[in-house]
Design an enzyme around this catalytic site. Structure first.
Site, mmCIF file in Angstrom:
data_model
loop_
_atom_site.group_PDB
_atom_site.id
_atom_site.type_symbol
_atom_site.label_atom_id
_atom_site.label_comp_id
_atom_site.label_asym_id
_atom_site.label_seq_id
_atom_site.Cartn_x
_atom_site.Cartn_y
_atom_site.Cartn_z
ATOM 1 N N LYS A 195 1.261 -1.175 0.228
ATOM 2 C CA LYS A 195 0.334 0.119 0.155
ATOM 3 C C LYS A 195 0.957 1.256 -0.318
ATOM 4 C CE LYS A 195 -4.216 1.775 1.736
ATOM 5 N NZ LYS A 195 -5.490 2.040 1.296
ATOM 6 N N GLU A 253 -2.063 -1.290 -3.496
ATOM 7 C CA GLU A 253 -2.960 -1.034 -3.335
ATOM 8 C C GLU A 253 -3.464 0.494 -3.192
ATOM 9 O OE1 GLU A 253 -5.749 -2.265 0.638
ATOM 10 O OE2 GLU A 253 -7.164 -0.759 0.219
ATOM 11 N N GLY A 254 -4.362 1.227 -4.028
ATOM 12 C CA GLY A 254 -4.896 2.503 -3.832
ATOM 13 C C GLY A 254 -4.784 2.937 -2.623
HETATM 14 N N1 ATP Z 1 -17.119 -9.123 2.392
HETATM 15 C C1 ATP Z 1 -17.005 -8.992 2.738
HETATM 16 N N2 ATP Z 1 -17.342 -9.281 4.522
HETATM 17 C C2 ATP Z 1 -17.373 -8.597 5.555
HETATM 18 N N3 ATP Z 1 -17.024 -7.061 5.638
HETATM 19 C C3 ATP Z 1 -16.573 -6.963 4.900
HETATM 20 C C4 ATP Z 1 -16.197 -7.614 3.010
HETATM 21 N N4 ATP Z 1 -15.522 -6.874 2.408
HETATM 22 C C5 ATP Z 1 -15.801 -5.916 3.262
HETATM 23 N N5 ATP Z 1 -15.920 -5.881 4.439
HETATM 24 C C6 ATP Z 1 -15.584 -4.594 5.179
HETATM 25 O O1 ATP Z 1 -16.051 -3.894 5.199
HETATM 26 C C7 ATP Z 1 -15.328 -2.083 5.502
HETATM 27 C C8 ATP Z 1 -14.916 -1.678 4.038
HETATM 28 O O2 ATP Z 1 -13.850 -2.433 3.628
HETATM 29 P P1 ATP Z 1 -12.639 -2.644 2.773
HETATM 30 O O3 ATP Z 1 -11.342 -1.997 4.262
HETATM 31 O O4 ATP Z 1 -11.962 -3.531 1.870
HETATM 32 O O5 ATP Z 1 -12.185 -0.971 2.251
HETATM 33 P P2 ATP Z 1 -11.439 -0.054 0.872
HETATM 34 O O6 ATP Z 1 -12.149 0.355 -0.052
HETATM 35 O O7 ATP Z 1 -10.163 -0.818 0.712
HETATM 36 O O8 ATP Z 1 -11.485 1.148 1.855
HETATM 37 P P3 ATP Z 1 -9.916 2.036 2.092
HETATM 38 O O9 ATP Z 1 -10.753 3.079 1.130
HETATM 39 O O10 ATP Z 1 -10.034 3.248 3.345
HETATM 40 O O11 ATP Z 1 -8.600 1.489 1.580
HETATM 41 C C9 ATP Z 1 -14.264 -3.192 6.540
HETATM 42 O O12 ATP Z 1 -14.884 -2.818 8.110
HETATM 43 C C10 ATP Z 1 -13.857 -4.711 5.739
HETATM 44 O O13 ATP Z 1 -14.032 -5.195 7.003
HETATM 45 MG MG MG Z 2 -8.836 0.111 1.357
#
Ligand code: ATP
Ligand code: MG
Length: 206
Positions: free
Chosen positions: A31, A95-96
Site C-alpha cells: 500500500k 492497493e490504492g
Molecule cells: N466481504 C466482506 N465481508 C465482510 N466485511 C467486509 C467485506 N468486504 C469489506 N468488508 C468490510 O468493509 C469495510 C471496508 O472494506 P475495505 O477496508 O476492504 O475497503 P477499502 O476500499 O479498502 O477502504 P479504504 O479506502 O479505506 O482503503 C471494512 O471494515 C471491511 O472489513
Molecule cells: Mg483499504
C-alpha cells in the site's frame, strides 16, 4: 506480475479484495500511501487475512483525508518520484487510496501513480444500487489515461443484474465476487473461489 487494486470509492472492499488476491495467488502486498494511521493500516488487515508478505508503505499519514491533504498537514508534498516498486520474485498486489481521482498533490492523482507504476488495474466495486454508474465512470477514467484494466471484483450481496450491466456497459470482465463474510477471516476468504483467469493474470510473469 503486479496488479493495482483501485476502487469506485473509499470503503468499497479494496483491502479485502487485495487480501483475497494475495491469498489465492501467493502475491506480496504493498500500500504505497496509507492515511488515517494510526489506527488504520490496511497492510495489517491483509497480513491477518492472507499471510501475504507486506512491503512497507512509502507514506503513512496521520489524517484520514486525501493523501494530498494528509501529507500537507505534516508539511509534506507527495511526488511521483517518491515511489519505486518493491523488489520481489512473487506477484505483487498494490492497493490504492480511495478511488482513481483522489489527489496525491496539487496536480496529480492516483491515476498518475498507476501510470507511474505501470501496473494493470483491478477495480473493486460494490454490488448494490449505484454501482453501475460508479464502476463505469471509474473504468472511463482509467481508459481515458490508457491504463490497462484487468477487470472488476464485486464486493457485497450478490446482484446478478448489476454484474451483467457492469460487464455490458463497462465492456469489462467481472473477475470475482466476494460476498459479505461473517466472520471475515482467512478461512472464509479461502472458500471464495476466483475465476481461473484472475489467478493466471496475477501469477503471470512477463
Ligand atoms: N466481504 C466482506 N465481508 C465482510 N466485511 C467486509 C467485506 N468486504 C469489506 N468488508 C468490510 O468493509 C469495510 C471496508 O472494506 P475495505 O477496508 O476492504 O475497503 P477499502 O476500499 O479498502 O477502504 P479504504 O479506502 O479505506 O482503503 C471494512 O471494515 C471491511 O472489513
Ligand atoms: Mg483499504
Amino acid at each position: 506480475m503486479r496488479v493495482f487494486v483501485t476502487g469506485t470509492d473509499t470503503g468499497v472492499g479494496k483491502t479485502v479484495a487485495s487480501a483475497w488476491l494475495c491469498l489465492h495467488t501467493g502475491a506480496d502486498y504493498w500500500k504505497p500511501v496509507q492515511s488515517g494511521y494510526p489506527p488504520d493500516r490496511d497492510a495489517d488487515e491483509v497480513a491477518r487475512l492472507s499471510g501475504a508478505r507486506i512491503h512497507p508503505e512509502r507514506y503513512l499519514l496521520r489524517l484520514a483525508r486525501s493523501p494530498q491533504e494528509a501529507a500537507a498537514a505534516e508539511d509534506l508534498r507527495i511526488g511521483l518520484d517518491d515511489f519505486s516498486l518493491p523488489q520481489t520474485e512473487r506477484p505483487l498486489v498494490i492497493e490504492g487510496a480511495g478511488g482513481v481521482l483522489v489527489p496525491l498533490n496539487e496536480d496529480e492523482t492516483m491515476l498518475d501513480l498507476m501510470a507511474r507504476l505501470s501496473a494493470p488495474v483491478v477495480v473493486a466495486a460494490r454490488t448494490g444500487l449505484g454501482t453501475i454508474n460508479h464502476t463505469c465512470l471509474t473504468l472511463a477514467a482509467l481508459r481515458a489515461r490508457a491504463l490497462p484494466v484487468l477487470g472488476v471484483i464485486l464486493c457485497g450481496e450478490a446482484n446478478q443484474a448489476n454484474a451483467e450491466a457492469i460487464e455490458h456497459f463497462g465492456n469489462v470482465r467481472v473477475l470475482g465476487h466476494i460476498p459479505p463474510l461473517t466472520p471475515l477471516s482467512r478461512e472464509a476468504l479461502l472458500r471464495v473461489s476466483p475465476v481461473r483467469e484472475t489467478l493466471e493474470w496475477v501469477r503471470w510473469k512477463p
